[in-house]
Design an enzyme around this catalytic site. Structure first.
Site, PDB file in Angstrom:
ATOM      1  N   LYS A  85      36.827  47.780  48.236  1.00 30.25           N
ATOM      2  CA  LYS A  85      37.740  48.687  48.963  1.00 30.25           C
ATOM      3  C   LYS A  85      37.429  48.654  50.467  1.00 30.25           C
ATOM      4  O   LYS A  85      37.053  47.618  50.990  1.00 30.25           O
ATOM      5  CB  LYS A  85      37.645  50.107  48.405  1.00 30.25           C
ATOM      6  CG  LYS A  85      37.768  50.150  46.891  1.00 30.25           C
ATOM      7  CD  LYS A  85      38.041  51.531  46.398  1.00 30.25           C
ATOM      8  CE  LYS A  85      37.908  51.574  44.890  1.00 30.25           C
ATOM      9  NZ  LYS A  85      38.608  52.678  44.294  1.00 30.25           N
ATOM     10  N   GLU A 120      45.791  52.500  44.795  1.00 32.35           N
ATOM     11  CA  GLU A 120      45.631  53.048  46.148  1.00 32.35           C
ATOM     12  C   GLU A 120      46.661  52.447  47.101  1.00 32.35           C
ATOM     13  O   GLU A 120      47.135  53.114  48.016  1.00 32.35           O
ATOM     14  CB  GLU A 120      44.186  52.819  46.634  1.00 32.35           C
ATOM     15  CG  GLU A 120      43.231  53.770  45.917  1.00 32.35           C
ATOM     16  CD  GLU A 120      41.813  53.259  45.747  1.00 32.35           C
ATOM     17  OE1 GLU A 120      41.440  52.276  46.404  1.00 32.35           O
ATOM     18  OE2 GLU A 120      41.086  53.850  44.931  1.00 32.35           O
ATOM     19  N   SER A 156      35.987  53.793  36.946  1.00 37.26           N
ATOM     20  CA  SER A 156      34.641  54.334  36.732  1.00 37.26           C
ATOM     21  C   SER A 156      33.835  53.541  35.708  1.00 37.26           C
ATOM     22  O   SER A 156      33.062  54.119  34.937  1.00 37.26           O
ATOM     23  CB  SER A 156      34.705  55.817  36.354  1.00 37.26           C
ATOM     24  OG  SER A 156      35.294  56.555  37.406  1.00 37.26           O
ATOM     25  N   GLY A 181      37.430  56.135  40.582  1.00 33.41           N
ATOM     26  CA  GLY A 181      36.573  56.855  41.528  1.00 33.41           C
ATOM     27  C   GLY A 181      36.306  58.295  41.141  1.00 33.41           C
ATOM     28  O   GLY A 181      35.813  59.078  41.959  1.00 33.41           O
ATOM     29  N   ASN A 215      35.623  45.386  43.463  1.00 32.95           N
ATOM     30  CA  ASN A 215      36.578  45.763  44.506  1.00 32.95           C
ATOM     31  C   ASN A 215      35.832  46.653  45.498  1.00 32.95           C
ATOM     32  O   ASN A 215      35.574  47.819  45.211  1.00 32.95           O
ATOM     33  CB  ASN A 215      37.747  46.522  43.864  1.00 32.95           C
ATOM     34  CG  ASN A 215      38.695  47.094  44.892  1.00 32.95           C
ATOM     35  OD1 ASN A 215      38.652  46.733  46.071  1.00 32.95           O
ATOM     36  ND2 ASN A 215      39.569  48.005  44.458  1.00 32.95           N
ATOM     37  N   GLU A 259      44.187  50.035  35.111  1.00 30.80           N
ATOM     38  CA  GLU A 259      43.365  51.016  35.808  1.00 30.80           C
ATOM     39  C   GLU A 259      44.052  52.378  35.769  1.00 30.80           C
ATOM     40  O   GLU A 259      44.919  52.669  36.605  1.00 30.80           O
ATOM     41  CB  GLU A 259      43.182  50.606  37.266  1.00 30.80           C
ATOM     42  CG  GLU A 259      42.490  49.280  37.442  1.00 30.80           C
ATOM     43  CD  GLU A 259      41.739  49.217  38.770  1.00 30.80           C
ATOM     44  OE1 GLU A 259      40.530  49.017  38.746  1.00 30.80           O
ATOM     45  OE2 GLU A 259      42.370  49.415  39.815  1.00 30.80           O
ATOM     46  N   HIS A 299      47.094  47.512  43.531  1.00 29.43           N
ATOM     47  CA  HIS A 299      46.098  48.549  43.222  1.00 29.43           C
ATOM     48  C   HIS A 299      46.755  49.910  43.424  1.00 29.43           C
ATOM     49  O   HIS A 299      47.586  50.083  44.330  1.00 29.43           O
ATOM     50  CB  HIS A 299      44.885  48.383  44.141  1.00 29.43           C
ATOM     51  CG  HIS A 299      43.730  49.234  43.727  1.00 29.43           C
ATOM     52  ND1 HIS A 299      43.677  50.589  43.987  1.00 29.43           N
ATOM     53  CD2 HIS A 299      42.596  48.940  43.046  1.00 29.43           C
ATOM     54  CE1 HIS A 299      42.550  51.079  43.485  1.00 29.43           C
ATOM     55  NE2 HIS A 299      41.877  50.105  42.909  1.00 29.43           N
TER      56      HIS A 299
HETATM   57  C1  PEP Z   1      38.960  50.352  41.530  1.00 25.59           C
HETATM   58  O1  PEP Z   1      39.139  50.794  42.641  1.00 25.59           O
HETATM   59  O2  PEP Z   1      39.536  49.312  41.211  1.00 25.59           O
HETATM   60  C2  PEP Z   1      38.057  51.078  40.630  1.00 25.59           C
HETATM   61  C3  PEP Z   1      38.116  50.819  39.363  1.00 25.59           C
HETATM   62  O3  PEP Z   1      37.219  51.990  41.221  1.00 25.59           O
HETATM   63  P1  PEP Z   1      36.008  52.777  40.493  1.00 25.59           P
HETATM   64  O4  PEP Z   1      35.237  51.770  39.681  1.00 25.59           O
HETATM   65  O5  PEP Z   1      35.206  53.344  41.611  1.00 25.59           O
HETATM   66  O6  PEP Z   1      36.625  53.809  39.615  1.00 25.59           O
END
Ligand code: PEP
Length: 252
Positions: free
Chosen positions: A12, A99, A213, A173, A10, A167, A97
């Site tokens: 983003k 976000e 992460s 992040g 992803n 998630e 997601h």
């Molecule tokens: C994501 O945005 O789907 C995600 C898992 O981000 P990160 O790997 O940076 O935590």
């Protein structure tokens, strides 16, 4: 039950044309050399879809988007429809997601409508769920994910057109990752809820990714867990070497 592992990046809101084309080419070339059994997907922002599509030509790496509208076309300034994504070469779209749930107030009902529209347009969907830190600390993680699954996954979902991504919001992040055991507990619960909502057979075949992460140093122990069928990767998907190193951890 063997489910094909999916490693999805992803990107983003990151990337300009030149660097993104190079990133996609490097990922495609690494994946070609690796001969991995995993399915690999990258989801760049809308402005890069066509360029990345061209960069991935001839490779097995699939293209996806990060959101879509519920309608096919019309007076929705600034929005992109699932039909447009399909036309641009996408096979997947990420929906719900955290976000987007946070920044754009997307509810479970909206995520479900988007998923239905995307499936009808012939896209596969990755539906994201996950609890906040506050909810986890209150012992609410399983209940939150259960409510999100029940209300965000459309009835027309099947194991071949829908993927779930767990998630935990506090892990996205932040560098903090759920322990493999904590993640597995939620994944197993999600599978149980999918069995109730769809069917036992669909649930046993549907892939549930972990996101939050994930990086080369923790991917292997997460991917070893029974109900973890891949990763949705943010930060580490922006560096070809890290993304490739995660794909290399896929052993089955
Ligand atoms: C994501 O945005 O789907 C995600 C898992 O981000 P990160 O790997 O940076 O935590």
């Amino acid at each position: 039950m063997s489910r094909k592992i999916l490693i999805a990046g992803n990107w983003k809101m990151n990337g300009l044309l030149k660097e993104s084309s190079e990133l996609a080419k490097e990922i495609a070339s690494n994946v070609k050399k690796m001969d991995t059994k995993a399915e690999v997907l990258v989801c760049p922002p809308y402005t890069l879809l066509w360029t990345v599509k061209k960069a991935l030509r001839g490779s097995k790496v699939a293209l996806g988007a990060q959101n879509c509208h519920t309608e096919e076309k019309g007076a929705h300034t600034g929005d992109i429809s699932p039909v447009m994504l399909k036309d641009a070469g996408c096979s997947y779209v990420i929906l719900g997601h955290s976000e987007r749930r946070h920044d754009h107030h997307e509810t479970n009902a909206i995520v479900c409508q988007k998923a239905e529209a995307a499936l009808k347009a012939g896209l596969k969907v990755i539906i994201c769920v996950g609890e906040t830190l506050e909810e986890r600390e209150k012992g609410e993680a399983l209940n939150v994910c259960e409510r999100q699954i029940k209300a965000s996954v459309p009835a027309i979902s099947t194991a071949s057109n829908t993927v779930i991504a767990y998630e935990p919001v506090w892990a996205i992040g932040t560098g903090k990752t759920a322990t493999p055991q904590d993640a597995e507990e939620v994944h197993a619960h999600i599978r149980k809820i999918l069995a109730q909502k769809l069917s036992k057979s669909v649930a046993s075949k549907m892939r549930i990714l972990y996101g939050g992460s994930m990086k080369p140093s923790n991917a292997e122990e997460l991917l070893k867990m029974e109900d973890i069928d891949g990763g949705l990767i943010g930060g580490a998907s922006l560096k070809a070497a890290d993304f490739t190193a995660i794909i290399e951890k896929v052993k089955i």
